[in-house]
Design a protein around this motif. Structure first.
Motif, short mmCIF file in Angstrom:
data_model
loop_
_atom_site.label_atom_id
_atom_site.label_comp_id
_atom_site.label_asym_id
_atom_site.label_seq_id
_atom_site.Cartn_x
_atom_site.Cartn_y
_atom_site.Cartn_z
N LYS A 26 0.63 -1.22 -0.30
CA LYS A 26 0.10 0.07 -0.16
C LYS A 26 0.95 0.98 0.10
O LYS A 26 0.71 2.24 -0.24
CB LYS A 26 -0.64 -0.30 1.33
N SER A 27 2.09 1.43 0.49
CA SER A 27 3.36 2.35 0.67
C SER A 27 3.39 2.81 -1.47
O SER A 27 4.52 4.14 -1.08
CB SER A 27 4.00 2.00 1.40
N THR A 68 8.17 2.91 -5.37
CA THR A 68 8.83 3.68 -4.35
C THR A 68 8.61 5.39 -4.11
O THR A 68 8.52 5.92 -4.88
CB THR A 68 9.87 2.90 -3.64
N SER A 97 3.21 8.26 -1.84
CA SER A 97 2.98 6.81 -0.95
C SER A 97 0.88 6.86 -1.35
O SER A 97 0.24 8.20 -0.67
CB SER A 97 3.26 6.29 0.11
N GLY A 98 0.92 5.31 -1.91
CA GLY A 98 -0.41 4.76 -1.98
C GLY A 98 -1.17 5.59 -3.45
O GLY A 98 -2.72 5.68 -3.63
#
Length: 221
Positions: A26-27, A68, A97-98
């Motif tokens: 999820k990150s 990332t 993120s996400g």
């Protein structure tokens, strides 16, 4: 009794590892690439010096790929270069993120640039429709229902609209010069599903080769 304690320990460990893996997934950010440059050859796209998307040709849309979060260095090379020499384009891109992104390579090769959109996954009973003007020689345009009102108005090259909420169904749309009722491109029988967001991208050249066209994408991962 000991076997039960061991079993409970293994179950607890499985839950912890699964949760950590899910959190890690999820990150990530999710990114896809659209080749919308009408005169650029097939390209390879590198992220932080590593090949991420290969042999992407005009009108191609890649699958979403996990990255990332953080600042990334994006380089675009002609596929024939094998990642060597000076890239056709090098640009910084920050992904969070996400979040989910569409990255368009737009403009002619001599003025190639990246346009970054944050994609929103649809939900509910309505559908979301937004548009991107990626045709370098076309004027500002309106997009509307054939012989009807404009849904999206006065969109110039490199610009995008917000999502416009519409009822699901099959639409006959047309692209018009901004402020005009004369269509320059018909878009018949476009299926729009409930709970899905779409991006319509005008690509190609007006009265040129490759010709003006629209690709319709479902957004979100």
């Amino acid at each position: 009794m000991k076997w039960m304690l061991n079993l409970l320990f293994m179950l607890a460990l499985f839950v912890v590892l699964s949760t950590e893996g899910f959190a890690a997934e999820k990150s990530d950010a999710n990114v896809r690439v659209i080749h919308a440059s009408p005169d650029a050859p097939s390209v390879d796209i590198y992220v932080d010096g590593q090949p991420a998307f290969e042999k992407v040709s005009f009108k191609d849309v890649t699958d979403y790929a996990a990255l990332t979060p953080g600042e990334k260095t994006i380089q675009i090379f002609a596929s024939s270069a094998n990642g060597e020499g000076k890239p056709a384009l090098e640009q910084k891109l920050t992904v969070e993120s996400g979040k989910t992104y569409s990255v368009l390579a737009i403009g002619k090769l001599e003025n190639l640039a990246l346009k970054v959109l944050e994609d929103q996954k649809g939900s509910g009973e309505k559908s979301g429709l937004r548009a991107v003007h990626a045709s370098p020689n076309a004027p500002a345009v309106d997009i509307g229902v054939k012989d009807g009102d404009a849904l999206i108005k006065n969109l110039a090259f490199t610009q995008n609209s917000d999502y416009q909420m519409v009822d699901p169904g099959t639409y006959n749309l047309e692209v018009r010069a901004a402020g005009s009722d004369k269509a320059v491109l018909d878009l018949p029988n476009l299926p729009v599903e409930a709970g899905v967001n779409y991006t319509a991208i005008a690509i190609g050249l007006l009265d040129g080769d490759p010709p003006l066209n629209v690709i319709l994408l479902k957004d979100g991962k």
